[in-house]
Motif scaffolding. Structure first.
Motif, PDB file in Angstrom:
ATOM      1  N   TRP A  59       0.850  -1.214   0.000  1.00 39.52           N
ATOM      2  CA  TRP A  59       0.000   0.000   0.000  1.00 39.52           C
ATOM      3  C   TRP A  59       0.873   1.247   0.000  1.00 39.52           C
ATOM      4  O   TRP A  59       0.642   2.180  -0.761  1.00 39.52           O
ATOM      5  N   GLU A  60       1.901   1.244   0.858  1.00 41.12           N
ATOM      6  CA  GLU A  60       2.794   2.398   0.958  1.00 41.12           C
ATOM      7  C   GLU A  60       3.491   2.660  -0.382  1.00 41.12           C
ATOM      8  O   GLU A  60       3.529   3.802  -0.854  1.00 41.12           O
ATOM      9  N   ARG A  63       0.998   4.075  -2.869  1.00 44.36           N
ATOM     10  CA  ARG A  63       0.633   5.468  -2.580  1.00 44.36           C
ATOM     11  C   ARG A  63       1.777   6.429  -2.896  1.00 44.36           C
ATOM     12  O   ARG A  63       1.554   7.516  -3.424  1.00 44.36           O
ATOM     13  N   LEU A  64       2.991   6.036  -2.554  1.00 40.75           N
ATOM     14  CA  LEU A  64       4.138   6.901  -2.832  1.00 40.75           C
ATOM     15  C   LEU A  64       4.316   7.060  -4.339  1.00 40.75           C
ATOM     16  O   LEU A  64       4.664   8.138  -4.819  1.00 40.75           O
ATOM     17  N   PRO A 148      -3.677  11.535  -2.780  1.00 40.07           N
ATOM     18  CA  PRO A 148      -3.066  10.202  -2.726  1.00 40.07           C
ATOM     19  C   PRO A 148      -3.250   9.498  -1.396  1.00 40.07           C
ATOM     20  O   PRO A 148      -3.084   8.305  -1.302  1.00 40.07           O
TER      21      PRO A 148
END
Lengths: 166, 67
Positions: A59-60, A63-64, A148
């Protein structure tokens, strides 16, 4: 003591010992089963937790990447805007009869640079010192704001309560 | 709000979610230890190395210490 009576007593003691042993074994087995069941449950909980950590990693990263993509898109939009302003200025000078060579001299750059800039699609909009917002995701013309971290607040409460219970 | 702000928010949220998941996993291990299981037995049950398990327990203890 009567011999037959002693035999019967020994038999009773043996039976009682067997009964007690069976009971203890059953108790121990039941306890073991209870522990095994609880362990199976906790191993499942642990496995889910480990998978959750892996999901968060993904997920991180996702999103980044979305943030990076938005920055790139915004930078491209701003570059296009600036180029359009520059191109329009060149077009106006050409409209007043200036040649590319003269414009290059005035700007103090090579003719090639002016030619390249003159190829960018011009804009009819008058340039301003501050055009657009610095805010990422703020797109007032489109109306929709792309964020985001939009789902950060969405399921954040659920995760928080999960932490509280542990 | 700048890109750096969003990036920080994503990282903070990811760290929070990871901490929550690790706390759940650690609590499960703690319960098993409480039932008398050894780290070795738990490692066998979970199918991971004993070192990884120990690290998870220690990690969570360190994270929760300041609270």
């Amino acid at each position: 003591m009567v011999p037959g009576m002693a035999e019967s007593t020994a038999k009773n003691i043996k039976l009682e010992a067997r009964r007690r042993a069976r009971e203890e074994l059953a108790k121990a087995n039941a306890e073991r089963v209870r522990r095994d069941r609880a362990n199976v449950e906790d191993v499942a909980i642990w496995t889910v937790a480990v998978n959750k950590v892996a999901t968060v990693d993904a997920w991180e990263a996702e999103r980044l990447a979305a943030v990076r993509e938005q920055v790139r898109a915004e930078a491209a939009r701003r570059r296009a805007g600036d180029r359009a302003h520059g191109s329009a200025a060149i077009a106006r000078m050409q409209g007043r009869g200036e040649t590319l060579a003269t414009i290059a001299k005035l700007a103090g750059v090579g003719v090639g640079v002016i030619r390249t800039w003159s190829r960018y699609p011009p804009t009819t909009k008058t340039p301003t010192t501050k055009d657009g917002s610095d805010a990422l995701g703020a797109e007032p013309e489109g109306g929709a704001v792309s964020d985001p971290t939009a789902d950060v607040r969405g399921d954040g409460a659920a995760s928080a309560s999960a932490t509280a219970t542990t | 709000m700048t890109a750096a702000w969003y990036r920080d928010q994503v990282r903070i949220e990811a760290a929070r979610r990871r901490a929550a998941a690790r706390a759940q996993g650690s609590a499960a291990i703690a319960r098993m230890l409480g039932r008398g299981e050894t780290l070795e037995t738990i490692a066998k049950l979970t199918g991971v190395g004993i070192g990884a398990l120990r690290l998870m327990v220690v990690h969570t203890v360190h994270q929760e210490a300041p609270r």
